[in-house]
Write a protein that holds these residues in place. Structure first.
Motif, PDB file in Angstrom:
ATOM      1  N   MET A  57       0.954  -1.066   0.034  1.00 34.27           N
ATOM      2  CA  MET A  57       0.070  -0.195   0.034  1.00 34.27           C
ATOM      3  C   MET A  57       0.899   1.370  -0.054  1.00 34.27           C
ATOM      4  SD  MET A  57      -3.250  -1.114   2.282  1.00 34.27           S
ATOM      5  CE  MET A  57      -2.562   0.371   3.701  1.00 34.27           C
ATOM      6  N   SER A  58       2.018   1.211   0.702  1.00 31.24           N
ATOM      7  CA  SER A  58       2.897   2.374   0.952  1.00 31.24           C
ATOM      8  C   SER A  58       3.437   2.846  -0.539  1.00 31.24           C
ATOM      9  CB  SER A  58       3.873   2.173   1.881  1.00 31.24           C
ATOM     10  OG  SER A  58       3.373   1.983   3.142  1.00 31.24           O
ATOM     11  N   LEU A  59       4.008   1.591  -0.993  1.00 28.76           N
ATOM     12  CA  LEU A  59       4.679   1.767  -2.788  1.00 28.76           C
ATOM     13  C   LEU A  59       3.616   2.136  -3.732  1.00 28.76           C
ATOM     14  CD1 LEU A  59       6.999  -1.384  -2.326  1.00 28.76           C
ATOM     15  CD2 LEU A  59       7.555   0.830  -1.938  1.00 28.76           C
ATOM     16  N   ASP A  60       2.320   1.511  -3.383  1.00 30.07           N
ATOM     17  CA  ASP A  60       1.277   2.096  -4.512  1.00 30.07           C
ATOM     18  C   ASP A  60       0.957   3.615  -4.234  1.00 30.07           C
ATOM     19  OD1 ASP A  60       1.170  -0.576  -5.316  1.00 30.07           O
ATOM     20  OD2 ASP A  60      -0.747  -0.991  -4.539  1.00 30.07           O
ATOM     21  N   MET A  80      13.998   1.936  12.251  1.00 29.01           N
ATOM     22  CA  MET A  80      13.351   2.196  13.644  1.00 29.01           C
ATOM     23  C   MET A  80      12.103   2.295  13.714  1.00 29.01           C
ATOM     24  SD  MET A  80      16.388   5.227  13.981  1.00 29.01           S
ATOM     25  CE  MET A  80      16.049   5.592  15.771  1.00 29.01           C
ATOM     26  N   GLY A  81      11.432   3.009  12.368  1.00 30.62           N
ATOM     27  CA  GLY A  81       9.846   3.033  12.699  1.00 30.62           C
ATOM     28  C   GLY A  81       9.798   3.675  11.281  1.00 30.62           C
ATOM     29  N   ALA A  82       8.435   4.378  11.071  1.00 31.36           N
ATOM     30  CA  ALA A  82       7.873   4.836   9.841  1.00 31.36           C
ATOM     31  C   ALA A  82       7.377   6.041  10.030  1.00 31.36           C
ATOM     32  CB  ALA A  82       7.331   3.789   9.066  1.00 31.36           C
ATOM     33  N   ILE A  83       7.222   7.028   9.148  1.00 32.81           N
ATOM     34  CA  ILE A  83       6.463   8.184   9.240  1.00 32.81           C
ATOM     35  C   ILE A  83       5.820   8.328   7.976  1.00 32.81           C
ATOM     36  CG2 ILE A  83       8.464   9.701   8.948  1.00 32.81           C
ATOM     37  CD1 ILE A  83       7.118  11.563  10.720  1.00 32.81           C
ATOM     38  N   GLY A  84       4.466   8.893   7.734  1.00 30.04           N
ATOM     39  CA  GLY A  84       3.953   9.251   6.361  1.00 30.04           C
ATOM     40  C   GLY A  84       3.484  10.367   6.353  1.00 30.04           C
ATOM     41  N   LEU A  85       3.050  10.733   5.026  1.00 29.90           N
ATOM     42  CA  LEU A  85       2.408  12.021   4.637  1.00 29.90           C
ATOM     43  C   LEU A  85       1.599  11.655   3.437  1.00 29.90           C
ATOM     44  CD1 LEU A  85       2.486  15.052   5.597  1.00 29.90           C
ATOM     45  CD2 LEU A  85       4.121  15.369   3.817  1.00 29.90           C
ATOM     46  N   HIS A  86       0.434  11.746   3.650  1.00 22.41           N
ATOM     47  CA  HIS A  86      -0.610  11.125   2.591  1.00 22.41           C
ATOM     48  C   HIS A  86      -1.650  12.513   2.288  1.00 22.41           C
ATOM     49  CE1 HIS A  86       0.790   7.153   2.377  1.00 22.41           C
ATOM     50  NE2 HIS A  86       0.797   7.297   3.672  1.00 22.41           N
ATOM     51  N   ASP A  87      -1.755  12.515   0.915  1.00 27.25           N
ATOM     52  CA  ASP A  87      -2.374  13.779   0.032  1.00 27.25           C
ATOM     53  C   ASP A  87      -3.995  13.397   0.416  1.00 27.25           C
ATOM     54  OD1 ASP A  87      -3.747  15.465  -1.582  1.00 27.25           O
ATOM     55  OD2 ASP A  87      -1.867  15.581  -2.856  1.00 27.25           O
ATOM     56  N   ARG A  88      -4.445  14.532   1.118  1.00 27.85           N
ATOM     57  CA  ARG A  88      -5.996  14.016   1.328  1.00 27.85           C
ATOM     58  C   ARG A  88      -6.929  15.424   0.554  1.00 27.85           C
ATOM     59  NH1 ARG A  88      -5.154   9.746   2.777  1.00 27.85           N
ATOM     60  NH2 ARG A  88      -4.928   9.112   4.787  1.00 27.85           N
ATOM     61  N   ASP A  89      -6.333  15.861  -0.577  1.00 26.25           N
ATOM     62  CA  ASP A  89      -6.810  16.765  -1.620  1.00 26.25           C
ATOM     63  C   ASP A  89      -7.016  18.088  -0.743  1.00 26.25           C
ATOM     64  OD1 ASP A  89      -7.098  14.838  -3.513  1.00 26.25           O
ATOM     65  OD2 ASP A  89      -9.119  14.141  -2.847  1.00 26.25           O
ATOM     66  N   ASP A  90      -7.456  19.052  -1.754  1.00 24.67           N
ATOM     67  CA  ASP A  90      -7.347  20.479  -1.224  1.00 24.67           C
ATOM     68  C   ASP A  90      -6.101  21.180  -0.639  1.00 24.67           C
ATOM     69  OD1 ASP A  90     -10.201  20.782  -2.037  1.00 24.67           O
ATOM     70  OD2 ASP A  90     -10.919  20.194  -0.064  1.00 24.67           O
ATOM     71  N   ASP A  91      -5.030  20.545  -1.147  1.00 20.61           N
ATOM     72  CA  ASP A  91      -3.624  21.165  -0.675  1.00 20.61           C
ATOM     73  C   ASP A  91      -3.308  20.649   0.818  1.00 20.61           C
ATOM     74  OD1 ASP A  91      -2.963  21.977  -3.354  1.00 20.61           O
ATOM     75  OD2 ASP A  91      -4.040  23.940  -2.743  1.00 20.61           O
ATOM     76  N   LYS A  92      -3.888  19.555   1.406  1.00 21.65           N
ATOM     77  CA  LYS A  92      -3.780  19.258   2.650  1.00 21.65           C
ATOM     78  C   LYS A  92      -3.079  17.915   2.842  1.00 21.65           C
ATOM     79  CE  LYS A  92      -8.213  18.181   4.332  1.00 21.65           C
ATOM     80  NZ  LYS A  92      -9.283  18.523   3.165  1.00 21.65           N
TER      81      LYS A  92
END
Length: 176
Positions: A57-60, A80-92
């Motif tokens: 899912m992360s690679l997709d 050590m871990g992971a951190i994500g940033l996922h687009d939620r539309d409207d520039d956020k």
């Protein structure tokens, strides 16, 4: 043309793409019930198959330009871990993270989160980055405050987990 996954270096960390070879450590770290108790989307028990699905899912998401999930690594490249940033539309975008128990309370997530917010604003041109945590996980809220996020709302009974409705606290920061 295949696009290159960004690599971000901080004072103590290397934020880079998750890889197949990380699956055993992901599974090892996330097998503890506390991760399920403290997050909305980590199941318990956590299996190798869960790690494989999450990696896919992360690679997709990266391929579809809908998100980045960075491995949080030490300078030798150890996961050590992971951190994500996922687009939620409207520039956020929504930020989420977890880190292995041996690395708790050492400032690593705060360091990674600062770098990810900077990446989101400077490279992705997001206007707003937000994150949520369960009321019973105030440590996560402290990380959000340390990187300049402000409490925006308490989302009542926003998540149903293990048959129980749970409140989420939402924090945000703006690109100004």
């Amino acid at each position: 043309m295949t696009k290159e996954f960004p690599v971000i270096k901080t004072e103590r960390l290397l934020l880079s793409q998750l890889e197949e070879k990380d699956i055993p450590l992901i599974t090892e770290y996330l097998k503890h019930k506390i991760y399920s108790d403290l997050t909305s989307n980590i199941p318990y028990p956590y299996t190798e198959n869960d790690a494989k699905l999450w990696l896919k899912m992360s690679l997709d998401a990266f391929e579809n330009n809908s998100g980045y999930t960075f491995a949080i690594r030490d300078q030798e490249g150890q996961l050590m871990g992971a951190i994500g940033l996922h687009d939620r539309d409207d520039d956020k975008a929504e930020m989420g993270y977890w880190i292995g128990i041996p690395f708790w309370n050492k400032g690593y997530v705060t360091e990674a989160a600062k770098a990810i917010v900077d990446f989101g604003f400077t490279k992705m041109n997001f206007n707003k980055i937000f994150a949520t945590h369960f009321l019973h996980n105030p440590a996560s809220g402290k990380i959000m405050e340390k990187i300049g996020m402000e409490k925006e709302a308490v989302l009542k009974q926003h998540i149903k987990k293990d048959g129980e409705y749970l409140d989420l606290v939402q924090y945000s920061i703006f690109n100004d």
